[in-house]
Every structure is written in structure tokens, then in C-alpha cells.
Design a protein around this motif. Structure first.
Motif, PDB file in Angstrom:
ATOM      1  N   SER A  51     -11.640  20.629  32.934  1.00 53.39           N
ATOM      2  CA  SER A  51     -11.747  20.157  31.550  1.00 53.39           C
ATOM      3  C   SER A  51     -12.187  18.693  31.472  1.00 53.39           C
ATOM      4  O   SER A  51     -12.456  18.184  30.372  1.00 53.39           O
ATOM      5  CB  SER A  51     -10.407  20.328  30.833  1.00 53.39           C
ATOM      6  N   PHE A  52     -12.256  18.024  32.618  1.00 49.59           N
ATOM      7  CA  PHE A  52     -12.671  16.619  32.646  1.00 49.59           C
ATOM      8  C   PHE A  52     -14.114  16.446  33.107  1.00 49.59           C
ATOM      9  O   PHE A  52     -14.557  15.325  33.341  1.00 49.59           O
ATOM     10  CB  PHE A  52     -11.750  15.821  33.571  1.00 49.59           C
ATOM     11  N   ALA A  53     -14.856  17.570  33.253  1.00 46.87           N
ATOM     12  CA  ALA A  53     -16.222  17.480  33.759  1.00 46.87           C
ATOM     13  C   ALA A  53     -17.111  16.646  32.837  1.00 46.87           C
ATOM     14  O   ALA A  53     -17.903  15.819  33.305  1.00 46.87           O
ATOM     15  CB  ALA A  53     -16.807  18.876  33.955  1.00 46.87           C
ATOM     16  N   SER A  54     -16.989  16.837  31.520  1.00 40.27           N
ATOM     17  CA  SER A  54     -17.819  16.070  30.581  1.00 40.27           C
ATOM     18  C   SER A  54     -17.478  14.590  30.625  1.00 40.27           C
ATOM     19  O   SER A  54     -18.373  13.721  30.608  1.00 40.27           O
ATOM     20  CB  SER A  54     -17.633  16.605  29.153  1.00 40.27           C
ATOM     21  N   LEU A  55     -16.174  14.292  30.691  1.00 39.96           N
ATOM     22  CA  LEU A  55     -15.763  12.896  30.806  1.00 39.96           C
ATOM     23  C   LEU A  55     -16.331  12.288  32.085  1.00 39.96           C
ATOM     24  O   LEU A  55     -16.866  11.168  32.079  1.00 39.96           O
ATOM     25  CB  LEU A  55     -14.238  12.802  30.823  1.00 39.96           C
ATOM     26  N   GLY A  56     -16.213  13.017  33.181  1.00 42.41           N
ATOM     27  CA  GLY A  56     -16.724  12.508  34.445  1.00 42.41           C
ATOM     28  C   GLY A  56     -18.212  12.235  34.388  1.00 42.41           C
ATOM     29  O   GLY A  56     -18.681  11.214  34.905  1.00 42.41           O
ATOM     30  N   ASN A  57     -18.952  13.127  33.772  1.00 45.03           N
ATOM     31  CA  ASN A  57     -20.398  12.951  33.652  1.00 45.03           C
ATOM     32  C   ASN A  57     -20.719  11.681  32.869  1.00 45.03           C
ATOM     33  O   ASN A  57     -21.568  10.874  33.287  1.00 45.03           O
ATOM     34  CB  ASN A  57     -21.006  14.169  32.972  1.00 45.03           C
ATOM     35  N   ALA A  58     -20.035  11.478  31.748  1.00 43.22           N
ATOM     36  CA  ALA A  58     -20.301  10.309  30.910  1.00 43.22           C
ATOM     37  C   ALA A  58     -19.924   9.005  31.622  1.00 43.22           C
ATOM     38  O   ALA A  58     -20.690   8.029  31.610  1.00 43.22           O
ATOM     39  CB  ALA A  58     -19.529  10.426  29.591  1.00 43.22           C
ATOM     40  N   VAL A  59     -18.768   8.997  32.242  1.00 45.24           N
ATOM     41  CA  VAL A  59     -18.305   7.782  32.919  1.00 45.24           C
ATOM     42  C   VAL A  59     -19.208   7.434  34.094  1.00 45.24           C
ATOM     43  O   VAL A  59     -19.613   6.277  34.271  1.00 45.24           O
ATOM     44  CB  VAL A  59     -16.842   7.962  33.386  1.00 45.24           C
ATOM     45  N   LEU A  60     -19.548   8.427  34.903  1.00 46.17           N
ATOM     46  CA  LEU A  60     -20.322   8.139  36.102  1.00 46.17           C
ATOM     47  C   LEU A  60     -21.771   7.787  35.788  1.00 46.17           C
ATOM     48  O   LEU A  60     -22.411   7.061  36.557  1.00 46.17           O
ATOM     49  CB  LEU A  60     -20.244   9.320  37.070  1.00 46.17           C
ATOM     50  N   ARG A  61     -22.295   8.246  34.663  1.00 47.11           N
ATOM     51  CA  ARG A  61     -23.627   7.797  34.264  1.00 47.11           C
ATOM     52  C   ARG A  61     -23.610   6.294  33.936  1.00 47.11           C
ATOM     53  O   ARG A  61     -24.571   5.567  34.206  1.00 47.11           O
ATOM     54  CB  ARG A  61     -24.126   8.608  33.069  1.00 47.11           C
TER      55      ARG A  61
END
Length: 428
Positions: free
Chosen positions: A114-124
Motif C-alpha cells: 500500500s506504500f508503493a505510490s508513496l515510495g514512487n513519489a518520494v524516490l522520484r
């Protein structure tokens, strides 16, 4: 990304989370979870990723902090930390790292998907960070329980120098079975160090190096190799290596021709000693027992006691230690070392030699321990001749027959583990 590479990343995240979220040592966590099913190369990759992330973690957290409103669960934060270190410290391509991290979060089940979208945004956002910023971040400080002790013992400049050495990590040191460091250094493209070790700065896969399979050498930090060299066992001497695992010192003593008894309280650790002896074609009498209870059939010529300790001298190669350990249990360790020292003296014949060592930076596990021992045994002698060797640097000397090594020593060569060594003997 290949399935194996993906599995290695997941295993690395599990390792980081086990250390930071559960307080486990990396050595304990290595035998658990997805890591156990990996091929050796992928297992090594996972361990390298986790180790470098733990070493650089305060810097990674400084980069991530502006992009996180609150800290995510430990398994998620582990993935973000690993990806940040890969991009900014290791120079990996941002696009591939971000995609791989998001895939890892999605594959992590209920803990992370459930944190995949957060991870994508943060790591970008991390990927857009100027890489030059990384170099300006401060050197990570040791935890307060340890930093305060080191400041009191060695001063602020030395403590900062040790922290810088921890951040730099450690090269690979080898001990040649035949003692010919120059020949092995030439063979492997390394450096022959004062004292007889060989240092490799870009070693690659250890098991693929020339001479590994034939047992011509073994991995052993240059500091860890010094106690056995100072003991200077002679052919036929009866010698005990107490707390012997993983066996580097036992191998040194056996290669010198001594009749060695290697003792450790753990059968599992003793199995590693047996494996290393077998690979190197050397022999020793292996005993699984408590060192405080063991008695030899006849008094010994020499004892090497590498006592259980805080291991604070090995942080540059074991960066999990500051995160997994606190300052708890130190007094019990100090007391155990004193008991083991007293018992070790009872194993020696008159004139017998004792080398005591700890991979610690704390004076309580070194200089102070020996001062208390000599108060209890006023007739005990410092074996001054054992340390009167041309390759021993003046700054290592800590008194008669004693050496104090620190990670910031040999800075021009890549550092050295923190170690205390005392050479003692009974009156003859």
C-alpha cells in the motif's frame, strides 16, 4: 530487473528492517527470511546493499526527511533508504533504482504494497536531488552511549576521525598460510602490510580469488591477525585458542606448527572453524566447551584469549552494531573478561605466555582490564619482547607489552579495526 536481483533487494530490505526495527545484529538476521533461499552471489549482493545502507543511513534519512510527513513502517523505510543510498552514494541509475524499489514495495505483501505510490513519489524527488549534496552531508555520528565513552577516552578529534573511518568502510585483508605476504600481494594485486597481512581494495567475489579453494590464505583483518603473530607460537608448543571462532587465529597458530586446541562454547561456530581448517589443510583439536570450565590435560606453553567484548572496534565493517546494540550489558562483559583472564592464567606452565585481546575501543575492555589483572596477580610480567618488533608503529603502543589500535590509524592505507592486545607471561 531479474527475479534474482529483485529477491536480493527484498532480502536486503528485510536485513535493514531487522536491524533498525527489531534490534537484531546483521549476522543473526542473515540466517533468516528470504536471504536463506538466495544463490550465493545474490546473497552477497543483498548483504552488501544492507551493509552500505546501514553505514550511510543517517545521510539517507537527512535526504528523505523533507519528502516524508511522517516515518513509514520499518520495512517500507528500509526500501527507501536502500534506494537512496544506491542512487546518491553508489551512483546507480535513478530510473532503474526507483522502478526496482517500487516493485519491491508491491511484492512485499500487506506490510509494504500500500506504500508503493508513496515510495514512487518520494524516490522520484530523491532522484532529482543534486548528487553533490550528498558529499556535503556530515559524517554520521556514533550513538551517544558509545560516542561519549570514546570522547572521554580518546578525545573529540580522535572520535571524529574514527567516525570518518567507519563511514569509509573497510578493505579486505588476507592472512597467507605460508607467511609470504609479498608473494600473495603480487599474485592478487594487493598490498603487503607491515605485520604480514595482504590488503585488497577491490577484491571481487572472495571465493573466486586465486588460492581460496586451495586454502593458501584466509580472510582476517590485519588487526585481528596481530595477536597470534605476537604470541609467536613455535613448532610443537602446546597452545590454546580460547573463544576461537571463526578460526583465523587458530589457523595462524596451526600454520606455525603448534599443537593447537581451539575452544568455543558454540557448536555452530566451531563447525566454521572446522570448515576453515579443512579448506586450508591444517589441523587442531576442537573442543566445544565453556572457557571458564575447560582444563587441559597438561599445562600449556601459551594461551590466546580473544575475549567476548562489545566489538566496538569493528564498526567500519559491521555498521549494524551502533543500530542494534545499546550500552546495556557492558558491566557484565567486563566482569566476564576478568574471570576469563584469571582462568587463563591457571592453564599455563611456569613461564607460559598469555596474549589477551578484544576488538574493542573501550579502555574498560583493554588497558583498565589489564591494570586490574596485574593488581590481582602482582607477579604477572609484561612480555615486552613480544611487542618489540620493527613493524609496530609508535602510536600503537599503550604501555609495556600492550598495543591499542584504532580505526583512524593507517588512514593512508584504508584504516584498521580497533583492537587492544596485551602480551603477558608468568614468572619462570
Amino acid at each position: 530487473m531479474s527475479k534474482d536481483a529483485h529477491s536480493a533487494r527484498m532480502a536486503a530490505a528485510d536485513l535493514v528492517a531487522a536491524v533498525t526495527g527489531e534490534g537484531q545484529l546483521l549476522s543473526d538476521a542473515l540466517g533468516q527470511g528470504a536471504l536463506t533461499a538466495l544463490a550465493p552471489a545474490d546473497r552477497a549482493r543483498a548483504q552488501r546493499l544492507a551493509t552500505e545502507t546501514l553505514r550511510q543511513m543517517p545521510r539517507a534519512d537527512a535526504v528523505l526527511k523533507p519528502f516524508l510527513r511522517r516515518s513509514p513502517p520499518a520495512p517500507v523505510l528500509a526500501v527507501l533508504r536502500i534506494a537512496t543510498v544506491e542512487m546518491l552514494a553508489l551512483g546507480a541509475a535513478p530510473h532503474g533504482v526507483v522502478g526496482a524499489a517500487v516493485d519491491t514495495l508491491r511484492a512485499g505483501g500487506i506490510r509494504t504494497d500500500s506504500f508503493a505510490s508513496l515510495g514512487n513519489a518520494v524516490l522520484r524527488k530523491v532522484a532529482a536531488t543534486d548528487p553533490a549534496v550528498w558529499a556535503t552531508l556530515p559524517v554520521p555520528e556514533l550513538p551517544s552511549w558509545l560516542r561519549g565513552r570514546l570522547m572521554s577516552a580518546w578525545g573529540k578529534p580522535a572520535t571524529r576521525a574514527m567516525e570518518a573511518a567507519h563511514l569509509a568502510g573497510a578493505p579486505l585483508d588476507l592472512t597467507p598460510k605460508d607467511g609470504d605476504a609479498e608473494a600473495l600481494a603480487t599474485q592478487l594485486g594487493g598490498e603487503a602490510l607491515p605485520g604480514g597481512s595482504v590488503r585488497l581494495t577491490v577484491p571481487g567475489q572472495v571465493s573466486e580469488l586465486g588460492g581460496y579453494a586451495s586454502g593458501d590464505w584466509w580472510v582476517q583483518d590485519a588487526a585481528a591477525a596481530m595477536p597470534a603473530r605476537l604470541l609467536a607460537a613455535q613448532p610443537g608448543e602446546r597452545v590454546a585458542d580460547l573463544c576461537a571462532a571463526p578460526g583465523g587465529k587458530t589457523l595462524q597458530l596451526a600454520a606455525a606448527g603448534a599443537e593447537v586446541t581451539a575452544l568455543d562454547i558454540s557448536q555452530g561456530r566451531m563447525d566454521r572453524v572446522a570448515e576453515n581448517l579443512g579448506r586450508c589443510g591444517l589441523a587442531a583439536n576442537l573442543v566445544v566447551a565453556d572457557a571458564l570450565d575447560w582444563q587441559p590435560e597438561a599445562l600449556l606453553d601459551a594461551v590466546l584469549l580473544d575475549a567476548p567484548c562489545s566489538a566496538t572496534g569493528t564498526i567500519r565493517r559491521h555498521p549494524d552494531l551502533p543500530h542494534a546494540k545499546g550500552g546495556y550489558g557492558l558491566r557484565e562483559l567486563f566482569a566476564l573478561q576478568a574471570q576469563m583472564l584469571d582462568h587463563a592464567l591457571t592453564l599455563l606452565r611456569p613461564g607460559g605466555r598469555l596474549v589477551f585481546c578484544t576488538c574493542s575501543l573501550l579502555p574498560e575492555e583493554g588497558e583498565q582490564q589489564i591494570a586490574h589483572l596485574r593488581d590481582r596477580h602482582p607477579d604477572l610480567l609484561a612480555d615486552v619482547a613480544a611487542t618489540d618488533l620493527p613493524w609496530i608503529a609508535p602510536e600503537w603502543r599503550a604501555g609495556d607489552g600492550m598495543l591499542r589500535l584504532r580505526p583512524d590509524f593507517w588512514a593512508d592505507r584504508g584504516g584498521i579495526d580497533g583492537f587492544f592486545i596485551a602480551c603477558l607471561r608468568l614468572p619462570g
